[in-house]
Design an enzyme around this catalytic site. Structure first.
Site, PDB file in Angstrom:
ATOM      1  N   ALA A  65      15.223  21.527  72.565  1.00 23.07           N
ATOM      2  CA  ALA A  65      14.896  20.390  73.425  1.00 23.07           C
ATOM      3  C   ALA A  65      13.477  20.601  73.941  1.00 23.07           C
ATOM      4  CB  ALA A  65      15.891  20.324  74.574  1.00 23.07           C
ATOM      5  N   GLY A 109      18.469  23.325  71.164  1.00 20.97           N
ATOM      6  CA  GLY A 109      18.987  22.022  70.741  1.00 20.97           C
ATOM      7  C   GLY A 109      18.852  21.794  69.242  1.00 20.97           C
ATOM      8  N   GLU A 112      21.765  23.439  67.788  1.00 25.84           N
ATOM      9  CA  GLU A 112      22.946  22.650  68.173  1.00 25.84           C
ATOM     10  C   GLU A 112      23.053  21.357  67.348  1.00 25.84           C
ATOM     11  OE1 GLU A 112      21.572  23.012  72.261  1.00 25.84           O
ATOM     12  OE2 GLU A 112      23.569  23.652  72.818  1.00 25.84           O
ATOM     13  N   GLU A 132      18.114  29.751  75.073  1.00 18.54           N
ATOM     14  CA  GLU A 132      18.083  29.135  76.405  1.00 18.54           C
ATOM     15  C   GLU A 132      18.048  30.167  77.528  1.00 18.54           C
ATOM     16  OE1 GLU A 132      19.919  28.094  73.859  1.00 18.54           O
ATOM     17  OE2 GLU A 132      19.947  25.902  73.801  1.00 18.54           O
TER      18      GLU A 132
HETATM   19  N1  CAA Z   1       9.552  22.309  73.710  1.00 15.13           N
HETATM   20  C1  CAA Z   1       8.280  21.857  73.831  1.00 15.13           C
HETATM   21  N2  CAA Z   1       7.258  22.303  73.078  1.00 15.13           N
HETATM   22  C2  CAA Z   1       7.539  23.251  72.151  1.00 15.13           C
HETATM   23  C3  CAA Z   1       8.811  23.769  71.959  1.00 15.13           C
HETATM   24  C4  CAA Z   1       9.869  23.244  72.777  1.00 15.13           C
HETATM   25  N3  CAA Z   1      11.147  23.625  72.649  1.00 15.13           N
HETATM   26  N4  CAA Z   1       8.767  24.701  70.981  1.00 15.13           N
HETATM   27  C5  CAA Z   1       7.492  24.764  70.571  1.00 15.13           C
HETATM   28  N5  CAA Z   1       6.748  23.885  71.280  1.00 15.13           N
HETATM   29  C6  CAA Z   1       5.310  23.633  71.154  1.00 15.13           C
HETATM   30  C7  CAA Z   1       4.493  24.739  71.813  1.00 15.13           C
HETATM   31  O1  CAA Z   1       4.414  24.534  73.209  1.00 15.13           O
HETATM   32  C8  CAA Z   1       3.182  24.586  71.098  1.00 15.13           C
HETATM   33  O2  CAA Z   1       2.493  23.491  71.649  1.00 15.13           O
HETATM   34  P1  CAA Z   1       0.938  23.648  72.052  1.00 15.13           P
HETATM   35  O3  CAA Z   1       0.231  23.864  70.730  1.00 15.13           O
HETATM   36  O4  CAA Z   1       0.614  22.337  72.683  1.00 15.13           O
HETATM   37  O5  CAA Z   1       0.827  24.817  72.961  1.00 15.13           O
HETATM   38  C9  CAA Z   1       3.597  24.183  69.675  1.00 15.13           C
HETATM   39  O6  CAA Z   1       4.931  23.692  69.789  1.00 15.13           O
HETATM   40  C10 CAA Z   1       3.618  25.356  68.721  1.00 15.13           C
HETATM   41  O7  CAA Z   1       4.424  26.385  69.296  1.00 15.13           O
HETATM   42  P2  CAA Z   1       3.956  27.913  69.401  1.00 15.13           P
HETATM   43  O8  CAA Z   1       2.481  28.002  69.570  1.00 15.13           O
HETATM   44  O9  CAA Z   1       4.815  28.568  70.444  1.00 15.13           O
HETATM   45  O10 CAA Z   1       4.346  28.403  67.935  1.00 15.13           O
HETATM   46  P3  CAA Z   1       4.769  29.852  67.471  1.00 15.13           P
HETATM   47  O11 CAA Z   1       4.841  29.811  65.984  1.00 15.13           O
HETATM   48  O12 CAA Z   1       3.907  30.887  68.097  1.00 15.13           O
HETATM   49  O13 CAA Z   1       6.265  30.093  68.067  1.00 15.13           O
HETATM   50  C11 CAA Z   1       8.531  29.455  68.511  1.00 15.13           C
HETATM   51  C12 CAA Z   1       7.318  29.333  67.594  1.00 15.13           C
HETATM   52  C13 CAA Z   1       9.089  30.888  68.467  1.00 15.13           C
HETATM   53  C14 CAA Z   1       9.585  28.504  68.009  1.00 15.13           C
HETATM   54  C15 CAA Z   1       8.115  29.113  69.964  1.00 15.13           C
HETATM   55  O14 CAA Z   1       7.402  27.876  69.963  1.00 15.13           O
HETATM   56  C16 CAA Z   1       9.264  28.980  70.922  1.00 15.13           C
HETATM   57  O15 CAA Z   1       9.817  29.972  71.370  1.00 15.13           O
HETATM   58  N6  CAA Z   1       9.648  27.741  71.258  1.00 15.13           N
HETATM   59  C17 CAA Z   1      10.672  27.459  72.237  1.00 15.13           C
HETATM   60  C18 CAA Z   1      12.052  27.700  71.666  1.00 15.13           C
HETATM   61  C19 CAA Z   1      13.110  27.462  72.703  1.00 15.13           C
HETATM   62  O16 CAA Z   1      13.182  28.118  73.718  1.00 15.13           O
HETATM   63  N7  CAA Z   1      14.015  26.495  72.449  1.00 15.13           N
HETATM   64  C20 CAA Z   1      15.085  26.136  73.350  1.00 15.13           C
HETATM   65  C21 CAA Z   1      14.686  24.964  74.205  1.00 15.13           C
HETATM   66  S1  CAA Z   1      15.873  24.618  75.487  1.00 15.13           S
HETATM   67  C22 CAA Z   1      17.110  23.743  74.723  1.00 15.13           C
HETATM   68  O17 CAA Z   1      17.062  23.438  73.557  1.00 15.13           O
HETATM   69  C23 CAA Z   1      18.269  23.387  75.621  1.00 15.13           C
HETATM   70  C24 CAA Z   1      19.429  22.774  74.956  1.00 15.13           C
HETATM   71  O18 CAA Z   1      20.404  23.407  74.681  1.00 15.13           O
HETATM   72  C25 CAA Z   1      19.428  21.357  74.644  1.00 15.13           C
END
Ligand code: CAA
Length: 258
Positions: A65, A109, A112, A132
């Site tokens: 998400a 998400g 999921e 999460e």
């Molecule tokens: N939400 C918003 N933006 C996200 C995102 C997310 N879940 N995942 C990645 N992005 C964005 C980053 O902020 C970044 O944007 P900017 O260039 O503007 O800074 C862009 O995507 C590229 O990401 P990274 O630079 O972080 O890329 P990476 O290759 O170094 O890392 C990754 C990749 C490991 C997937 C890392 O982006 C990450 O950890 N993302 C978050 C994953 C996460 O925590 N997901 C769970 C979300 S909560 C949820 O989903 C709740 C639910 O149950 C519904």
């Protein structure tokens, strides 16, 4: 139908929805989920679509998400707005089979959404996770429930409590994904699979899907009873007569979904 955050295509009985927010690694925001919901509604209503495929990019199916969109929500916003319901759950109520074609990150998400589909085909680069906990939240669209049913308590606790990612090979071994294929063959493999499914009776496929899904909702004896009633119902269909007649006559069946 014009969309900004997803791509859609319907061809040869297969409807494909592609998440398309590459700069955000297909993070699922309200707009994208709303568009996905409308695309699913349209495919469900389209008699020419027999099977639906949900996919992302090579780097990310969906990285969860959208954290930026939800970071400032209050409890009241989330609770009173019933955050993560409505179109977020739309896949779960699809009558047509939905295949998740997963490459790269399927996190939070994203994992999921993939688990809500009927089956997951993963590329060898796929990475699944429920991170999460690292954000101070718990999964919100069924991660703790569907992951546990798919891989069992030990692996689900490992992933949900540590936030670690699971690679494609481990995911296949653990029962989360049906098949793993080389990344450059993912869509070919999925489209071939979907094309085979698209030749079968749609009404029988709906029964088969409903019956397997029932296994997650009920006891064994109730599930077997439900399956048997559907099995009996098959004998009232044209497609059962046609399928068996075609076998006996050594020809391909021509199903009519009736
Ligand atoms: N939400 C918003 N933006 C996200 C995102 C997310 N879940 N995942 C990645 N992005 C964005 C980053 O902020 C970044 O944007 P900017 O260039 O503007 O800074 C862009 O995507 C590229 O990401 P990274 O630079 O972080 O890329 P990476 O290759 O170094 O890392 C990754 C990749 C490991 C997937 C890392 O982006 C990450 O950890 N993302 C978050 C994953 C996460 O925590 N997901 C769970 C979300 S909560 C949820 O989903 C709740 C639910 O149950 C519904």
């Amino acid at each position: 139908m014009a969309f900004e955050t997803i791509l859609t295509e319907a061809k040869d009985g297969i409807g494909v929805i592609t998440f398309n927010r590459p700069k955000a690694l297909n993070a699922l925001n309200a707009q994208m989920i709303g568009e996905m919901g409308r695309a699913l509604d349209a495919f469900e209503a389209d008699d020419n679509v027999h099977v639906i495929v949900l996919t992302g990019s090579e780097k990310a199916f969906a990285a969860g998400a959208d954290i930026k969109e939800m970071a400032d929500k209050s409890f009241n916003d989330a609770y009173m707005g019933d955050f993560i319901s409505g179109p977020w759950d739309r896949i779960d109520s699809c009558h047509k089979p939905v295949i998740a074609a997963v490459s790269g990150f399927a996190l939070g998400g994203g994992c999921e959404m993939a688990m809500m589909c009927d089956l997951i085909i993963a590329s060898d680069t796929a990475k699944f996770g429920q991170p999460e906990i690292t954000l101070g939240i718990v999964p919100g669209i069924g991660g703790t429930q569907r992951l546990t049913r798919a891989v069992g308590k030990a692996k689900a606790m490992d992933m949900v409590l540590t936030g670690r990612m699971m690679g494609a090979e481990e995911a296949e071994r653990s029962g989360l994904v049906a098949r793993v294929v080389p990344a450059d063959q993912l869509m070919d493999e999925v489209m071939t699979m979907a094309a085979t499914m698209a030749t079968f009776s749609r009404s029988t496929m709906k029964m088969a899907k409903e019956s397997v899904r029932r296994a997650f909702e009920t006891t064994l004896s109730e599930g077997v009873r439900y399956e048997r009633r559907l099995f009996h119902a098959c004998f009232a269909t044209y497609d059962q007569k046609e399928g068996m007649k075609a076998f006996i006559e050594k020809r391909k069946p021509k199903f009519e979904n009736r």
